[in-house]
Design an enzyme around this catalytic site. Structure first.
Site, short mmCIF file in Angstrom:
data_model
loop_
_atom_site.label_atom_id
_atom_site.label_comp_id
_atom_site.label_asym_id
_atom_site.label_seq_id
_atom_site.Cartn_x
_atom_site.Cartn_y
_atom_site.Cartn_z
N CYS A 135 0.79 -0.97 0.02
CA CYS A 135 0.07 0.10 0.05
C CYS A 135 0.79 1.41 0.04
O CYS A 135 1.48 1.64 1.05
CB CYS A 135 -1.01 -0.15 1.23
SG CYS A 135 -1.94 1.50 1.38
N CYS A 138 -0.52 4.03 2.22
CA CYS A 138 -0.19 3.89 3.68
C CYS A 138 1.45 4.26 4.08
O CYS A 138 1.44 4.66 5.09
CB CYS A 138 -0.58 2.45 3.99
SG CYS A 138 -2.05 1.69 3.71
N ASP A 139 2.24 3.61 3.25
CA ASP A 139 3.72 3.36 3.63
C ASP A 139 4.74 4.38 3.01
O ASP A 139 5.93 4.21 3.12
CB ASP A 139 4.01 1.92 3.43
CG ASP A 139 3.25 1.06 4.53
OD1 ASP A 139 2.67 1.51 5.58
OD2 ASP A 139 2.98 0.16 4.23
#
Length: 314
Positions: A135, A138-139
């Site tokens: 992701c 997300c990251d």
């Protein structure tokens, strides 16, 4: 005769736990069924920075989920660990069956989530959350000024790779073919991006590192040559993102609930499926963004819809 719950929630990820919290606060008789650990995909996320209003510095997926679990239990949501094998969703009372048990409810919220299709290389599981991610939203921030590699060649892989160039100093797409599968318009943007590079006809075979990802072996599928790619010594690690698709956890609902061609459940804006009394929330449903915040919102909406359907007030 088993107990008939007001609502049974399948899954204890962000969507299921948010649904349990809202349903519990509405004084509904709630049962949450989870086959594994709470949290779903977020449970393997080492650090979270984009959940609105988070109060803990260095929040991790497990710590956030632990508080969600505690909240749902505080408001009376009952819990059971079990794996549902068969469902009967038509009629006023829904029946969910495992190998040894049978659960009955007036409503069902499906929050079984989805899982990233694995890259398929040796050592992948060892480095999830320690260099391996699925992701970018997300990251990506954790890899600012690092080198990053992306596995895949479709629309999502190329789009996510371009997103990662906003953070990483260099992004390389590893693709098993000699051309991308992404739409031409997306490819044109990618080839113009000065921070984006390509390793054609290649697959990742093995990952290595001391606790964090530091090296990988990449094989050329045409020549058979294997190349070891190592992290820059000054960085000490690099990022590897897999974007070869996600798989919804919907197999037991096939032929029962309306889904799209990939197996995601179709809902309206209020999480209703095609079956009265059956709702879907979170990553398991057709949607444009799969994040903790959107999953939690879906769960809240589904629970409120259940409460309204059972109340004479609305």
């Amino acid at each position: 005769m088993s107990e008939i719950y007001d609502v049974i929630i399948l899954g204890a990820g962000p969507a299921g736990l948010a649904a349990g919290l809202y349903a519990g606060r509405s004084r509904l008789n709630v049962l949450i069924i989870e086959k594994g650990q709470d949290g779903g995909q977020i449970a393997i996320t080492d650090e979270i920075e984009n959940y609105p209003g988070q109060i803990v510095e260095g929040e991790s997926g497990p710590s956030l989920i632990a508080r969600m679990t505690e909240q749902a239990e505080k408001f009376g949501a009952k819990r059971v660990s079990d794996m549902i094998k068969e469902v009967e969703l038509e009629g006023e009372v829904k029946v969910l069956k495992s190998e040894k048990n049978e659960y009955r409810g007036k409503n069902v919220i499906i929050a079984t989530g989805a899982h990233a299709r694995p890259i398929g290389c040796k050592g992948e599981g060892q480095f999830r959350g320690k260099g391996v991610s699925y992701c970018a939203t997300c990251d990506a921030n954790f890899f600012e000024d690092f080198e990053v590699y992306v596995v895949g060649g479709g629309d999502s892989a190329v789009e996510e790779a371009m997103y990662l160039t906003k953070f990483a100093r260099k992004v390389t797409i590893i693709h098993r073919r000699d051309e991308l599968r992404a739409a031409k318009s997306i490819q044109e943007k990618a080839f113009k991006n000065p921070k984006l590079f390509f390793m054609w006809d290649s697959v990742v075979e093995e990952l290595e590192g001391d606790d964090i990802l530091q090296a990988m072996y990449v094989k050329n599928v045409k020549t058979g040559e294997v190349t070891k790619v190592e992290a820059d010594p000054e960085d000490g690690m690099f990022g590897l993102f897999g974007f070869i698709g996600t798989v919804p956890n919907t197999k037991i609902f096939e032929g029962i609930i309306d889904m799209d061609e990939r197996g995601y459940i179709k809902t309206d804006a209020d999480m209703h499926t095609n079956i009265p009394g059956v709702y879907a929330a979170g990553d398991v449903r057709v949607k444009s963004l799969r994040q903790v915040v959107t999953a939690a919102a879906d769960g809240a909406i589904a629970a409120v819809q259940v409460e309204r359907s059972m109340s004479d007030y609305f």
